[in-house]
Design a protein around this motif. Structure first.
Motif, PDB file in Angstrom:
ATOM      1  N   ALA A  21      42.620  47.400  46.614  1.00  0.00           N
ATOM      2  CA  ALA A  21      43.436  48.353  47.353  1.00  0.00           C
ATOM      3  C   ALA A  21      44.739  47.676  47.720  1.00  0.00           C
ATOM      4  O   ALA A  21      44.869  46.457  47.591  1.00  0.00           O
ATOM      5  CB  ALA A  21      42.697  48.822  48.611  1.00  0.00           C
ATOM      6  N   GLU A  22      45.672  48.479  48.178  1.00  0.00           N
ATOM      7  CA  GLU A  22      46.968  47.917  48.515  1.00  0.00           C
ATOM      8  C   GLU A  22      46.819  46.850  49.595  1.00  0.00           C
ATOM      9  O   GLU A  22      46.252  47.090  50.650  1.00  0.00           O
ATOM     10  CB  GLU A  22      47.904  49.027  48.996  1.00  0.00           C
ATOM     11  N   GLY A  23      47.304  45.657  49.309  1.00  0.00           N
ATOM     12  CA  GLY A  23      47.224  44.571  50.266  1.00  0.00           C
ATOM     13  C   GLY A  23      45.915  43.812  50.249  1.00  0.00           C
ATOM     14  O   GLY A  23      45.761  42.831  50.966  1.00  0.00           O
ATOM     15  N   PHE A  24      44.934  44.271  49.472  1.00  0.00           N
ATOM     16  CA  PHE A  24      43.632  43.579  49.420  1.00  0.00           C
ATOM     17  C   PHE A  24      43.050  43.681  48.021  1.00  0.00           C
ATOM     18  O   PHE A  24      43.045  44.738  47.411  1.00  0.00           O
ATOM     19  CB  PHE A  24      42.657  44.191  50.414  1.00  0.00           C
ATOM     20  N   THR A  25      42.583  42.571  47.516  1.00  0.00           N
ATOM     21  CA  THR A  25      41.915  42.547  46.215  1.00  0.00           C
ATOM     22  C   THR A  25      40.694  41.650  46.306  1.00  0.00           C
ATOM     23  O   THR A  25      40.806  40.477  46.678  1.00  0.00           O
ATOM     24  CB  THR A  25      42.846  42.008  45.113  1.00  0.00           C
ATOM     25  N   LEU A  26      39.527  42.201  46.000  1.00  0.00           N
ATOM     26  CA  LEU A  26      38.312  41.390  45.996  1.00  0.00           C
ATOM     27  C   LEU A  26      38.314  40.458  44.791  1.00  0.00           C
ATOM     28  O   LEU A  26      38.121  39.249  44.929  1.00  0.00           O
ATOM     29  CB  LEU A  26      37.078  42.282  45.973  1.00  0.00           C
ATOM     30  N   LEU A  27      38.537  41.005  43.610  1.00  0.00           N
ATOM     31  CA  LEU A  27      38.571  40.222  42.384  1.00  0.00           C
ATOM     32  C   LEU A  27      39.897  40.419  41.687  1.00  0.00           C
ATOM     33  O   LEU A  27      40.418  41.537  41.613  1.00  0.00           O
ATOM     34  CB  LEU A  27      37.438  40.633  41.434  1.00  0.00           C
ATOM     35  N   SER A  28      40.447  39.337  41.151  1.00  0.00           N
ATOM     36  CA  SER A  28      41.707  39.434  40.411  1.00  0.00           C
ATOM     37  C   SER A  28      41.705  38.421  39.280  1.00  0.00           C
ATOM     38  O   SER A  28      40.874  37.507  39.233  1.00  0.00           O
ATOM     39  CB  SER A  28      42.896  39.170  41.359  1.00  0.00           C
ATOM     40  N   LEU A  62      27.105  38.220  28.223  1.00  0.00           N
ATOM     41  CA  LEU A  62      28.311  38.850  28.735  1.00  0.00           C
ATOM     42  C   LEU A  62      28.639  38.209  30.072  1.00  0.00           C
ATOM     43  O   LEU A  62      27.761  38.086  30.944  1.00  0.00           O
ATOM     44  CB  LEU A  62      28.109  40.359  28.912  1.00  0.00           C
ATOM     45  N   GLY A  63      29.878  37.766  30.239  1.00  0.00           N
ATOM     46  CA  GLY A  63      30.243  37.062  31.453  1.00  0.00           C
ATOM     47  C   GLY A  63      31.571  37.509  32.028  1.00  0.00           C
ATOM     48  O   GLY A  63      32.421  38.076  31.334  1.00  0.00           O
ATOM     49  N   LEU A  64      31.741  37.238  33.306  1.00  0.00           N
ATOM     50  CA  LEU A  64      32.969  37.562  34.030  1.00  0.00           C
ATOM     51  C   LEU A  64      33.339  36.384  34.918  1.00  0.00           C
ATOM     52  O   LEU A  64      32.503  35.827  35.632  1.00  0.00           O
ATOM     53  CB  LEU A  64      32.760  38.812  34.899  1.00  0.00           C
ATOM     54  N   GLU A  65      34.614  36.006  34.874  1.00  0.00           N
ATOM     55  CA  GLU A  65      35.160  34.985  35.764  1.00  0.00           C
ATOM     56  C   GLU A  65      36.400  35.562  36.422  1.00  0.00           C
ATOM     57  O   GLU A  65      37.237  36.157  35.742  1.00  0.00           O
ATOM     58  CB  GLU A  65      35.493  33.714  34.996  1.00  0.00           C
ATOM     59  N   ALA A  66      36.540  35.407  37.741  1.00  0.00           N
ATOM     60  CA  ALA A  66      37.676  36.022  38.434  1.00  0.00           C
ATOM     61  C   ALA A  66      38.006  35.269  39.711  1.00  0.00           C
ATOM     62  O   ALA A  66      37.144  34.615  40.308  1.00  0.00           O
ATOM     63  CB  ALA A  66      37.369  37.486  38.758  1.00  0.00           C
ATOM     64  N   GLN A  67      39.263  35.373  40.116  1.00  0.00           N
ATOM     65  CA  GLN A  67      39.677  34.864  41.414  1.00  0.00           C
ATOM     66  C   GLN A  67      39.085  35.756  42.500  1.00  0.00           C
ATOM     67  O   GLN A  67      38.904  36.967  42.305  1.00  0.00           O
ATOM     68  CB  GLN A  67      41.192  34.839  41.518  1.00  0.00           C
ATOM     69  N   LEU A  68      38.798  35.175  43.660  1.00  0.00           N
ATOM     70  CA  LEU A  68      38.054  35.900  44.692  1.00  0.00           C
ATOM     71  C   LEU A  68      38.867  36.010  45.984  1.00  0.00           C
ATOM     72  O   LEU A  68      39.431  35.017  46.471  1.00  0.00           O
ATOM     73  CB  LEU A  68      36.739  35.161  44.967  1.00  0.00           C
ATOM     74  N   LEU A  69      38.964  37.237  46.499  1.00  0.00           N
ATOM     75  CA  LEU A  69      39.554  37.532  47.809  1.00  0.00           C
ATOM     76  C   LEU A  69      41.021  37.130  47.927  1.00  0.00           C
ATOM     77  O   LEU A  69      41.565  37.045  49.033  1.00  0.00           O
ATOM     78  CB  LEU A  69      38.754  36.838  48.924  1.00  0.00           C
ATOM     79  N   GLY A  70      41.652  36.881  46.800  1.00  0.00           N
ATOM     80  CA  GLY A  70      43.046  36.494  46.819  1.00  0.00           C
ATOM     81  C   GLY A  70      43.303  35.123  47.409  1.00  0.00           C
ATOM     82  O   GLY A  70      44.442  34.767  47.707  1.00  0.00           O
ATOM     83  N   ILE A  71      42.248  34.323  47.582  1.00  0.00           N
ATOM     84  CA  ILE A  71      42.375  32.979  48.154  1.00  0.00           C
ATOM     85  C   ILE A  71      42.631  31.984  47.039  1.00  0.00           C
ATOM     86  O   ILE A  71      41.864  31.900  46.077  1.00  0.00           O
ATOM     87  CB  ILE A  71      41.101  32.590  48.933  1.00  0.00           C
TER      88      ILE A  71
END
Length: 411
Positions: A21-28, A62-71
Motif C-alpha cells: 500500500a502507499e507508504g508501506f510494502t511487506l515484500l519488495s 518453486l521459490g520466492l526471495e524478497a526484501q521484507l518490510l522495506g527494511i
C-alpha cells in the motif's frame, strides 16, 4: 499436506502485488526461482531375491526471495519442493508404504518446504534463521544431498562474516533437520564452525569443528580438522588439490537420546585433478578409520554429508563399514565449452581394519556425461552409470549396477 504446501508457495508468489500500500510494502524486489528435474534410475544387484528397480520421478521446486518490510538488509526466502513418480512406483522408496519386493531408490513421493528463512545483512555479516540449505567446503561433512530428488534441509540459525579480506567465517546452531526421506523432522543439537582463509589461488586454509548430535541416528560426536586446497600451475596444466585431516572424538556439545560415548576415529584425504587444455586426469586416496570391534575405536561417521559424491556412485558406503574404508581412485575425463563434460572414475576399496579377517570391499567404475542443451537457457542433460564389483567382505560381496538418465531445467 502436498496441497497445503504447494498452495502456500503459490500464495507467496502473489504477495508482492497484494500486500502493498502507499507508504508501506511487506515484500519488495521479489525474485522467483524454480527447477524441474525428471530422472530415470535403474538398480540391479547380483543374485538378489528382489526385483530390479526402475524409477521414473520428477522434482519440481518453486521459490520466492524478497526484501521484507522495506527494511534495508532484511529479506526472506521460501522454497517449496515436490517429488512425484511417473508411471507407477516400481522401486522400494523407503517410505512407510514401500514395496520391499524391489531394490531401493531413495526418492519417495513427498512435498515440503525445503527452505523457509529470514535473512539480515549488515555490512559483511549475514544472519539466517529458519529452514535452510547449508553446503560447506566440498560437502564431505555438511551438505544438502542434492543428488537425491528431495534435498536435505537444516533448521538452524547461521552466521557468516567476510569483513577481513580473504577470510570467511561461518557458524550455525542446528536445532533440527529434514533428511531426503518422507519422515518427521529430527531433533538435533549441533554446533557447526568453519573458517576459510585464502592466501592466494594456490593456497586456501580451512579449519572446522562440527559438533553434531542426531536424534535419528542416536549419535553424537565432535569432528575437527584442517584442509589445504588450491590450484597449482604445473607446466601446461592447472592442478586442483586437496589435503585434509580430521579427528573425531566424543560429543562436546549437548547430545540427544542414547548416543555413542566413546568416539575415536580419524579421517584423511589426498586428491588432485589436473586440467590440461580440457583433458582431466586425477587421483585420490581417502581413509575413514575403523574398528576391529575390540580396540575401543569407532568407524569415522559423516551423518550430515552429501554422501553420494564420495566413495562411488553405487552408494555402497553411505554408512562407513565397521572396519573403516580406504578408497583409492583414478579419474580421466574431458571438458570443453559446447562439448560438456565426460568422466570415468575407478575406485578400489579396502577396509582400514580387517572384518572377519577380510579386507577387500570391492571396486567400482563410474561413468558420467553432462552438457547444457542448446536452444533453451537453463536446460541440461545427464547420463551416468555405476558398476560396483563386490569383494570378499560380507555385505560388500555382490555386484551392483546403477544407471541414470536426467534432464534439469532451472529458471
Amino acid at each position: 499436506m502436498k496441497k497445503i504446501t504447494l498452495s502456500a508457495v503459490a500464495v507467496l508468489t502473489l504477495l508482492p502485488n497484494v500486500l502493498s500500500a502507499e507508504g508501506f510494502t511487506l515484500l519488495s524486489d521479489a525474485k522467483f526461482n524454480g527447477e524441474l528435474r525428471p530422472r530415470f534410475e535403474s538398480v540391479s544387484i547380483e543374485d538378489s531375491t528382489k526385483k530390479d528397480a526402475d524409477a521414473f520421478s520428477v522434482r519440481a521446486t518453486l521459490g520466492l526471495e524478497a526484501q521484507l518490510l522495506g527494511i534495508s538488509g532484511l529479506s526472506m526466502k521460501v522454497d517449496g519442493t515436490t517429488v512425484q513418480t511417473l508411471g507407477g512406483t516400481h522401486y522400494n522408496d523407503l517410505s512407510p508404504t514401500k514395496d520391499a519386493s524391489y531394490e531401493i531408490v531413495a526418492d519417495p513421493e513427498q512435498t515440503r518446504f525445503t527452505q523457509a528463512y529470514l535473512q539480515y545483512k549488515y555490512g559483511s555479516t549475514t544472519v539466517k534463521a529458519g529452514r535452510q540449505i547449508l553446503n560447506l567446503d566440498n560437502q564431505r561433512f555438511i551438505g544438502s544431498v542434492d543428488w537425491r530428488q528431495m534435498m536435505q534441509s537444516l533448521d538452524a540459525v547461521s552466521v557468516t562474516n567476510t569483513s577481513v579480506a580473504g577470510l570467511s567465517l561461518s557458524g550455525a546452531y542446528v536445532y533440527s533437520y529434514a533428511t531426503v526421506f518422507e519422515e518427521p523432522t529430527w531433533d538435533s543439537k549441533s554446533v557447526i564452525v568453519n573458517g576459510t582463509y585464502k592466501i592466494s589461488d594456490m593456497v586456501k586454509i580451512t579449519a572446522y569443528d562440527y559438533m553434531i548430535s542426531s536424534e535419528k541416528a542416536s549419535y553424537g560426536s565432535d569432528t575437527y580438522g584442517l584442509a589445504l586446497t588450491g590450484d597449482l600451475p604445473v607446466a601446461m596444466a592447472k592442478v586442483a588439490y586437496r589435503a585434509e585431516y580430521a579427528q573425531q572424538g566424543d560429543a562436546t556439545f549437548k547430545t540427544i537420546g542414547s548416543v555413542k560415548k566413546e568416539n575415536d576415529a580419524t579421517y584423511y584425504n589426498l586428491d588432485a585433478l589436473a586440467n590440461i587444455s580440457g583433458l582431466l586426469v586425477g587421483a585420490g586416496y581417502e581413509v575413514l578409520s575403523g574398528s576391529t570391534g575390540s580396540d575401543g575405536k569407532t568407524a569415522f561417521a559423516t551423518p550430515l554429508a552429501t554422501l553420494h559424491a564420495f566413495n562411488g556412485w553405487a552408494d555402497k558406503f553411505l554408512a562407513t563399514p565397521t572396519g573403516g574404508l580406504k578408497d583409492m581412485s583414478l579419474s580421466l575425463g574431458y571438458t570443453a565449452p559446447g562439448l560438456g563434460k565426460a568422466m570415468a572414475v575407478y575406485h578400489d576399496f579396502e577396509t582400514d581394519k580387517a572384518m572377519s579377517e577380510k579386507n577387500d570391499l570391492g571396486s567400482e567404475w563410474d561413468i558420467l556425461y553432462t552438457n547444457a542443451i542448446p536452444g533453451i537457457k537453463g536446460l541440461s542433460g545427464l547420463a551416468k552409470a555405476a558398476y560396483f564389483r563386490g569383494g570378499d567382505v560380507s555385505g560388500f560381496d555382490k555386484d551392483v549396477t546403477k544407471i541414470w538418465l536426467q534432464l534439469g531445467y532451472k529458471f
